[in-house]
Design an enzyme around this catalytic site. Structure first.
Site, PDB file in Angstrom:
ATOM      1  N   ASN A 223      -0.602  11.037  26.877  1.00 45.31           N
ATOM      2  CA  ASN A 223      -1.912  10.404  27.055  1.00 45.31           C
ATOM      3  C   ASN A 223      -2.887  10.697  25.920  1.00 45.31           C
ATOM      4  OD1 ASN A 223      -2.397  13.096  27.549  1.00 45.31           O
ATOM      5  ND2 ASN A 223      -3.530  12.790  29.443  1.00 45.31           N
ATOM      6  N   VAL A 226      -6.405   8.110  19.789  1.00 40.79           N
ATOM      7  CA  VAL A 226      -7.569   7.988  18.915  1.00 40.79           C
ATOM      8  C   VAL A 226      -8.079   6.571  19.115  1.00 40.79           C
ATOM      9  CG1 VAL A 226      -8.462   8.086  16.559  1.00 40.79           C
ATOM     10  CG2 VAL A 226      -6.602   9.619  17.246  1.00 40.79           C
ATOM     11  N   GLU A 227      -9.388   6.427  19.390  1.00 38.14           N
ATOM     12  CA  GLU A 227      -9.944   5.126  19.749  1.00 38.14           C
ATOM     13  C   GLU A 227     -11.225   4.827  18.970  1.00 38.14           C
ATOM     14  OE1 GLU A 227      -8.723   5.272  24.521  1.00 38.14           O
ATOM     15  OE2 GLU A 227     -10.812   5.659  23.917  1.00 38.14           O
ATOM     16  N   HIS A 333     -10.491  21.140  27.377  1.00 39.97           N
ATOM     17  CA  HIS A 333     -10.309  21.058  28.832  1.00 39.97           C
ATOM     18  C   HIS A 333      -8.982  21.672  29.299  1.00 39.97           C
ATOM     19  CE1 HIS A 333      -9.267  16.594  27.798  1.00 39.97           C
ATOM     20  NE2 HIS A 333      -8.156  17.300  27.752  1.00 39.97           N
ATOM     21  N   ASN A 334      -8.321  22.440  28.430  1.00 40.56           N
ATOM     22  CA  ASN A 334      -7.150  23.269  28.787  1.00 40.56           C
ATOM     23  C   ASN A 334      -7.331  24.614  28.103  1.00 40.56           C
ATOM     24  OD1 ASN A 334      -5.865  21.150  30.112  1.00 40.56           O
ATOM     25  ND2 ASN A 334      -3.913  21.453  29.096  1.00 40.56           N
ATOM     26  N   MET A 368      -7.900   3.215  29.334  1.00 39.01           N
ATOM     27  CA  MET A 368      -8.031   2.281  28.215  1.00 39.01           C
ATOM     28  C   MET A 368      -8.962   1.117  28.531  1.00 39.01           C
ATOM     29  SD  MET A 368      -4.326   2.095  26.331  1.00 39.01           S
ATOM     30  CE  MET A 368      -3.209   2.176  27.730  1.00 39.01           C
ATOM     31  N   HIS A 389     -11.906  16.332  33.896  1.00 46.92           N
ATOM     32  CA  HIS A 389     -11.604  16.099  32.475  1.00 46.92           C
ATOM     33  C   HIS A 389     -11.277  14.644  32.208  1.00 46.92           C
ATOM     34  CE1 HIS A 389      -7.391  15.690  33.425  1.00 46.92           C
ATOM     35  NE2 HIS A 389      -6.966  15.883  32.199  1.00 46.92           N
ATOM     36  N   GLY A 390     -11.304  13.822  33.241  1.00 45.85           N
ATOM     37  CA  GLY A 390     -11.016  12.406  33.083  1.00 45.85           C
ATOM     38  C   GLY A 390     -10.987  11.738  34.443  1.00 45.85           C
ATOM     39  N   GLY A 392      -8.084  11.093  36.093  1.00 50.43           N
ATOM     40  CA  GLY A 392      -6.993  11.662  36.884  1.00 50.43           C
ATOM     41  C   GLY A 392      -5.978  10.599  37.274  1.00 50.43           C
TER      42      GLY A 392
END
Length: 462
Positions: A223, A226-227, A333-334, A368, A389-390, A392
């Site tokens: 996952n 780069v965007e 986030h880890n 996305m 962190h997102g 999920g």
């Protein structure tokens, strides 16, 4: 040769007949097998004479520790009662994930926990799990991808910068970002992290330095991305004027360096900290031990290396864009941090969780086709100063492959006006929870400063 040394050789030079012999033989086999027997035995004789001088030594430190104060290996029973905890968005989290979290709360070293609204099942701690422990670090509480993080650069260009440049921007991502196990940059950029003394002092890191240098400035598979996208700043006190901007967002971690660190120290933790089978991945290292301190130092190096990778990615693309950065927002986030919990010094593990101390900035991505959120922490002690962190996952990677097709994924992306380079169906937008619902379940943890909407996404080919 060093690997010809036997236990009786160590006993003959004065080693006590205990576990320090086994520790020494293991280290000889790993690090000294190319050296002569006489040379190795001479080193060990000097160690026996003055073990205090070898505390912290990259190779012999663990032997010295065993000679001065042997570490007792004993079976650890789980507590009957769970440590205090809160679950955010509990109705959207499956029972398997919650049960895994409950097991972690029964560890003898557990102090307090929190489960974020994007939580899902993982190894050791669930993804989205936050756990405070007493002087103990759990390698699988940090995760395999140590220092996995977000980095957002906001540029001095409006959102309309995209107009007429989609193809050009796609080429920039294709040519100047590298993903997965084998892609590396032909022209390497130097970075101060590669001169860290830990690459000399810790034998494992010494062996990993070349690989780390090769992978500097690259992103992992899965996952990681780069965007290019658009940022909308809504807060009046964000440091830049409210409005819409062109932006770059990256998500990746410490690459092969972090994975190797996680593997080795998890194996050491499992040997030193026997636990019931269902929780063996939660084995910990005491921070007062040689291995505990060595892991802590290696983990922090991996975190700095992960940041260096993001810095390199953003520097390369910024140079090609010819733009100026107005602001960078970034967060791990880890990871594990030394923090105070209810007036007690603890190790706080965040495995797939964003630090959200009072006023602390972070970025929580969606998918996305869904926005990410720029946030500031509210310092909620009940969440251990953490947030999601997102979005999920709803479906695992294997479930995605059986449920969705690549054409379905591409149709969803096209309808959202998102261009994808690389990527696989296991990262389809449909794999993730509704980010708006996740954010709604953590309003007491963070405040929203702005949003990021993906427009062009680059991921690994697989």
């Amino acid at each position: 040769m060093g690997n010809k040394i036997k236990g009786k050789d160590l006993l003959k030079i004065g080693f006590p007949n205990d576990n320090s012999v086994n520790i020494a033989l293991g280290l000889i086999s790993r690090y000294k097998k190319r050296e002569t027997k006489d040379r190795v035995l001479k080193e060990l004789s000097e160690l026996l004479y003055a073990p205090d001088e070898y505390i912290g030594d990259g190779i012999w430190g663990k032997v010295a520790e065993g000679l001065i104060a042997p570490v007792e290996v004993k079976f650890n029973e789980l507590k009957i009662e769970r440590s205090p905890f809160l679950i955010y968005g509990e109705n959207e989290i499956d029972d398997k994930t919650k049960h895994q979290f409950y097991q972690a709360l029964k560890l003898p070293v557990s102090v307090q926990g929190a489960l974020m609204p994007d939580a899902h099942y993982g190894y050791g701690l669930p993804i989205g799990g936050v756990l405070a422990t007493d002087n103990a670090v759990i390698p699988y509480g940090v995760g395999v991808d140590i220092g996995c993080r977000m980095s957002l650069s906001i540029f001095d260009a409006p959102a309309s910068f995209f107009n007429g440049k989609t193809h050009q921007l796609e080429n920039l991502l294709s040519e100047h970002t590298k993903f997965g196990m084998y892609e590396t940059h032909k022209i390497k950029h130097d970075h101060p992290i590669m001169e860290s003394k830990l690459f000399r002092e810790i034998p494992l890191l010494r062996k990993l330095k070349t690989k780390a240098y090769q992978q500097l400035g690259t992103s992992g598979g899965g996952n990681h991305f780069v965007e290019f996208g658009t940022v909308t700043i809504t807060a009046s006190d964000a440091g830049i004027p409210a409005g819409e901007y062109f932006a770059l967002l990256s998500h990746s971690g410490s690459r092969g360096l972090g994975a190797a660190i996680a593997k080795q120290y998890t194996q050491l933790a499992v040997k030193q900290c026997p636990l019931p089978r269902q929780v063996q991945h939660l084995a910990w290292l005491n921070l007062d031990t040689h291995d505990g301190q060595e892991y802590w130092n290696a983990m922090n190096l991996a975190g700095e290396y992960a940041k260096a990778c993001h810095d390199d990615i953003h520097a390369r693309l910024t140079k090609k864009l010819g733009l100026r950065m107005l602001m960078t927002i970034e967060n791990h986030h880890n990871f594990a941090w030394k923090e105070t919990v209810n007036d007690k010094a603890c190790i706080v593990h965040r495995k797939g969780a964003t630090p959200a101390g009072l006023g602390e900035w972070g970025i929580i991505p969606g998918s996305m086709t869904a926005p990410g959120f720029i946030v500031r922490g509210l310092g909620n002690a009940s969440s251990l100063n953490s947030a999601s962190h997102g979005a999920g996952r709803v479906f695992s990677r294997s479930e995605c492959k059986s449920r969705f097709t690549k054409s379905e994924m591409m149709k969803t992306l096209n309808n959202a006006g998102v261009s994808l380079i690389g990527g696989a169906v296991d990262e389809a937008p449909m794999a993730y929870k509704n980010i708006h619902q996740v954010m709604g379940n953590q309003q007491e943890l963070v405040e929203t400063i702005g949003t990021f909407v993906p427009r062009i996404v680059r991921m690994d080919k697989n």
